[in-house]
Design an enzyme around this catalytic site. Structure first.
Site, PDB file in Angstrom:
ATOM      1  N   SER A 138      14.714  -6.854   6.786  1.00  0.00           N
ATOM      2  CA  SER A 138      13.692  -6.962   5.919  1.00  0.00           C
ATOM      3  C   SER A 138      14.203  -6.755   4.602  1.00  0.00           C
ATOM      4  O   SER A 138      13.414  -7.020   3.440  1.00  0.00           O
ATOM      5  CB  SER A 138      12.483  -6.248   6.045  1.00  0.00           C
ATOM      6  OG  SER A 138      12.534  -4.837   5.792  1.00  0.00           O
ATOM      7  N   LYS A 177      10.622  -0.076   2.787  1.00  0.00           N
ATOM      8  CA  LYS A 177      10.188  -1.125   2.018  1.00  0.00           C
ATOM      9  C   LYS A 177      10.268  -0.785   0.456  1.00  0.00           C
ATOM     10  O   LYS A 177      10.058   0.541   0.110  1.00  0.00           O
ATOM     11  CB  LYS A 177       8.780  -1.560   2.604  1.00  0.00           C
ATOM     12  CG  LYS A 177       8.545  -2.109   3.917  1.00  0.00           C
ATOM     13  CD  LYS A 177       9.375  -3.553   3.865  1.00  0.00           C
ATOM     14  CE  LYS A 177       9.071  -3.879   5.309  1.00  0.00           C
ATOM     15  NZ  LYS A 177       9.839  -3.148   6.436  1.00  0.00           N
TER      16      LYS A 177
END
Length: 219
Positions: A138, A177
């Site tokens: 990601s 993230k």
């Protein structure tokens, strides 16, 4: 950013510009520039032009490069020594959907059996640094890939846009993230256009650390 003027007949004008920029960036920021920073700061046409001239600067002894580490440039004339340090790799962090990891009380930088060697200059003067192995894709647009190791500084808060290891208390899961506080909720944004952000109540989010560097998997 102030310019440091260094006259060296062995270097071309472009190489002198790059040395001035790298030195000034390091002194102003406390860490080395990325290749893209150098391209922009010295008005170069491409990263390949920067890399070609960095190789010349390295061959002539003006810089040292650590190619497996993000921003891996050190300056012998600024650092009398760039001794490697052993940093503990304390576990795996998901760059994708969160995956279960040990309870946050166990995230102790002294407990990891595996270590990774990191140049002193990449530590940026911090002692509270640990490493996590990345699982997932990601964060590929931030040049963090599956199997890479991220260097983390242990902090409890970060600014919007910082890459962070985030613990989701209720789920007892962690994820890597970009962090954005949005009122009563937090947006955990992947650096991959094919993936959707994760939203969580602010009270359910605990910051475990901020990314300060990446050690890339080779091969």
């Amino acid at each position: 950013m102030s310019r440091i003027v260094r006259r060296t007949v062995e270097l071309s004008d472009r190489q002198r510009c790059m040395m001035d920029y790298i030195t000034a960036f390091w002194r102003d920021c406390g860490y080395p520039p990325s290749i893209r920073d150098i391209v922009s700061g010295c008005s170069l046409s491409s990263t390949s032009v920067a890399d070609y001239n960095l190789k010349i600067l390295e061959r002539k002894g003006y810089i040292r490069r650590h190619r497996e580490v993000s921003r891996g440039i050190s300056l012998p004339h600024l650092l009398s020594a760039d001794h490697p340090r052993q940093v503990p790799v304390i576990g795996v962090i998901a760059a994708g959907q969160p995956i279960p990891v040990p309870d946050s009380d166990l995230w102790d930088a002294t407990s990891g059996a595996e270590t990774v060697e990191v140049p002193d200059s990449l530590m940026k003067g911090h002692s509270d640094v640990y490493a996590l192995r990345v699982k997932g894709n990601s964060m590929t647009d931030a040049l963090i890939n599956d199997g890479d190791i991220v260097l983390m500084r242990h902090v409890n808060s970060v600014d919007n846009g910082d890459m962070a290891a985030v613990w989701l208390r209720d789920e007892k899961e962690a994820t890597l993230k970009k962090f954005y506080a949005e009122g009563a909720r937090v947006r955990l944004q992947p650096a991959n256009s094919a993936m959707q952000p994760i939203y969580a109540p602010a009270e359910n989010v605990e910051i475990q650390g901020r990314v300060i560097g990446v050690i890339r998997r080779i091969g």
